[in-house]
Write an enzyme that holds these catalytic residues in place. Structure first.
Site, PDB file in Angstrom:
ATOM      1  N   GLU A  94       0.818  -1.201   0.000  1.00 13.35           N
ATOM      2  CA  GLU A  94       0.000   0.000   0.000  1.00 13.35           C
ATOM      3  C   GLU A  94       0.861   1.264   0.000  1.00 13.35           C
ATOM      4  O   GLU A  94       1.948   1.284   0.563  1.00 13.35           O
ATOM      5  CB  GLU A  94      -0.939  -0.014   1.209  1.00 13.35           C
ATOM      6  N   CYS A 107       3.571   8.386   1.406  1.00 13.24           N
ATOM      7  CA  CYS A 107       4.176   7.356   2.254  1.00 13.24           C
ATOM      8  C   CYS A 107       4.334   6.082   1.419  1.00 13.24           C
ATOM      9  O   CYS A 107       3.352   5.515   0.944  1.00 13.24           O
ATOM     10  CB  CYS A 107       3.266   7.131   3.455  1.00 13.24           C
ATOM     11  N   CYS A 114       6.935  -7.454   6.415  1.00 12.55           N
ATOM     12  CA  CYS A 114       8.154  -7.069   7.122  1.00 12.55           C
ATOM     13  C   CYS A 114       8.545  -8.221   8.032  1.00 12.55           C
ATOM     14  O   CYS A 114       7.694  -8.805   8.700  1.00 12.55           O
ATOM     15  CB  CYS A 114       7.935  -5.808   7.949  1.00 12.55           C
ATOM     16  N   CYS A 118       7.608  -6.286  14.749  1.00  4.75           N
ATOM     17  CA  CYS A 118       7.302  -5.431  15.905  1.00  4.75           C
ATOM     18  C   CYS A 118       5.880  -5.763  16.341  1.00  4.75           C
ATOM     19  O   CYS A 118       4.984  -5.903  15.504  1.00  4.75           O
ATOM     20  CB  CYS A 118       7.429  -3.951  15.543  1.00  4.75           C
ATOM     21  N   CYS A 121       2.623  -3.660  15.255  1.00  4.91           N
ATOM     22  CA  CYS A 121       2.543  -3.237  13.850  1.00  4.91           C
ATOM     23  C   CYS A 121       1.806  -4.267  13.006  1.00  4.91           C
ATOM     24  O   CYS A 121       2.147  -5.452  13.015  1.00  4.91           O
ATOM     25  CB  CYS A 121       3.953  -3.010  13.309  1.00  4.91           C
ATOM     26  N   GLY A 173       7.157  -2.428   5.500  1.00  2.00           N
ATOM     27  CA  GLY A 173       8.523  -2.926   5.366  1.00  2.00           C
ATOM     28  C   GLY A 173       9.562  -2.093   6.089  1.00  2.00           C
ATOM     29  O   GLY A 173       9.310  -0.965   6.491  1.00  2.00           O
ATOM     30  N   CYS A 347      -0.979   5.075  10.091  1.00  6.40           N
ATOM     31  CA  CYS A 347       0.306   4.458  10.413  1.00  6.40           C
ATOM     32  C   CYS A 347       0.118   3.095  11.041  1.00  6.40           C
ATOM     33  O   CYS A 347      -0.631   2.962  12.002  1.00  6.40           O
ATOM     34  CB  CYS A 347       0.952   5.259  11.524  1.00  6.40           C
TER      35      CYS A 347
END
Ligand code: SAH
Ligand code: SF4
Length: 371
Positions: A94, A107, A114, A118, A121, A173, A347
């Site tokens: 995205e 962005c 990824c 984390c 996320c 990522g 985010c």
């Protein structure tokens, strides 16, 4: 077929030399591709017909395909970009455009998923499939640019009315674990024959891949954001597991080394606000100790929830108290406004579609920069 969107200017010049052409063709070609959005070599009228014919046989200018474009009621836009490879139809990433009064920020994603996992996320929760190519990274800017231009009728390339004034490598990522492709794509963004962005308006966000930060400051110093999120190693080891490899002390030292070459004289520390986890008064004071030797600004990001994350967003009162402690110590602190929530563009909500190949274990992380 060679996709010409995979090359920065020196690489394109080498390609032209390799086929017996003059290196200045690189500049000409880049202007056609990036300034004018022309992707058919047949239309590049100042390039000799014989060369156009040669290019038509050997090369292509191929953008990734757009699967969906959504517009939020606050004007935020999100593109779902197909990144099909050998895996068939499953993968996508995205890209998000965030319009503000004085700027427009794009962005960009750097990987399908990824591997760094984390815990707060959504991208990390999905696992990792593969790195994006240069064409897929720069293609996100080209796609957004074209789409916004066709809607507004603006000439995006005259500096005064650029719609995309800033680019942040903050999508899906970890950009520094796809080092070579990300750096090449950023070099194209900075190149006057392409997007001509200033280094100060191009920001890379990293979870703290220390050896790659040292390489970046030499190869392509751009503005740097670092995802800190915790004021001690015990907590950061859990929230940002790569901390087990590059702990806070090493990360802070790397930030200071980076600042020797950075286009801005500060690093931005990002700090996601997780209710009861990292948002107490004690955490704020601990954070002040950790950052005290690094010139920095702070960006507090209220946690954006996603299904089964197990976390919740800090209470507004606690965010204010946390912010005020940092501000009283003299820091510039911003609290990030959530944008595009209705289209899941905030985010940490970027999901795309990822066929996980790693089972999300740290041992799978490939850090090109370590070798
Ligand atoms: N991998 C890079 C860049 C992509 S993430 C990095 O980690 O820095 C961009 C930013 O969004 C990072 O600061 C990341 O920590 C933050 N983020 C991730 N998930 C989030 C969530 N659910 N809510 C708010 N911010 C999040
Ligand atoms: Fe990867 Fe960044 Fe998400 Fe961590 S926060 S899992 S490094 S994208």
């Amino acid at each position: 077929m060679i996709n010409l969107l995979n090359f920065n200017q020196p690489q394109l010049a080498d390609y032209f030399i390799s086929i017996g052409e003059k290196p200045f063709r690189a500049k000409q070609l880049m202007r056609w591709m990036y300034h004018f959005g022309v992707h058919d070599v047949g239309q590049m009228t100042d390039i000799a017909k014989s060369l156009r014919e040669k290019l038509a046989v050997e090369t292509e200018i191929r953008l990734p395909n757009v699967q969906l474009e959504q517009v939020s009621n606050d004007g935020t836009r999100k593109w779902l970009i197909g990144t099909d490879g050998k895996d068939g139809a499953a993968n996508s990433v995205e890209t998000v455009f965030i319009p503000e009064d004085d700027r427009g920020t794009l962005c960009i994603s750097s990987q399908v998923g990824c591997a760094l996992a984390c815990t707060f996320c959504s991208t990390g929760a999905q696992g990792f499939n593969r790195n994006l190519s240069v064409a897929e990274i720069i293609g996100q800017l080209a796609i957004a640019n074209q789409s916004l231009r066709s809607e507004s009728g603006y000439d995006l390339l005259s500096a005064n009315d650029r719609i995309i004034s800033n680019v942040v490598m903050m999508g899906m990522g970890e950009p520094l674990t796809n080092y070579d492709n990300v750096v090449t794509a950023m070099q194209i963004m900075l190149d006057d024959s392409a997007y001509g962005l200033s280094r100060r308006r191009l920001t890379l966000s990293t979870s703290g891949i220390v050896p790659a930060m040292d390489r970046l400051k030499e190869d392509c110093p751009v503005a740097l954001a670092v995802s800190l999120h915790a004021p001690n190693d015990a907590l950061r080891d859990v929230l940002v597991p790569i901390n087990q490899k590059y702990p806070i002390k090493d990360l802070m030292a790397a930030c200071n080394r980076y600042l020797e070459k950075a286009p801005r004289d500060f690093v931005t520390f990002e700090y996601v606000m997780l209710d009861g986890i990292n948002d107490t008064v004690e955490h704020a004071h601990e954070l002040l100790e950790v950052i005290k030797h690094v010139p920095c600004k702070l960006n507090l990001i209220p946690f954006n929830p996603f299904p089964n994350s197990g976390y919740s967003t800090s209470k507004p009162h606690n965010i204010r108290v946390f912010r005020d402690i940092l501000m009283s110590a003299g820091y510039v602190v911003t609290v990030r406004k959530t944008r595009g929530e209705d289209i899941d563009a905030a985010c940490g909500q970027l999901a795309g579609k990822v066929l996980d190949k790693t089972k999300r274990s740290l041992k799978h992380i490939s850090v090109q920069a370590v070798s």
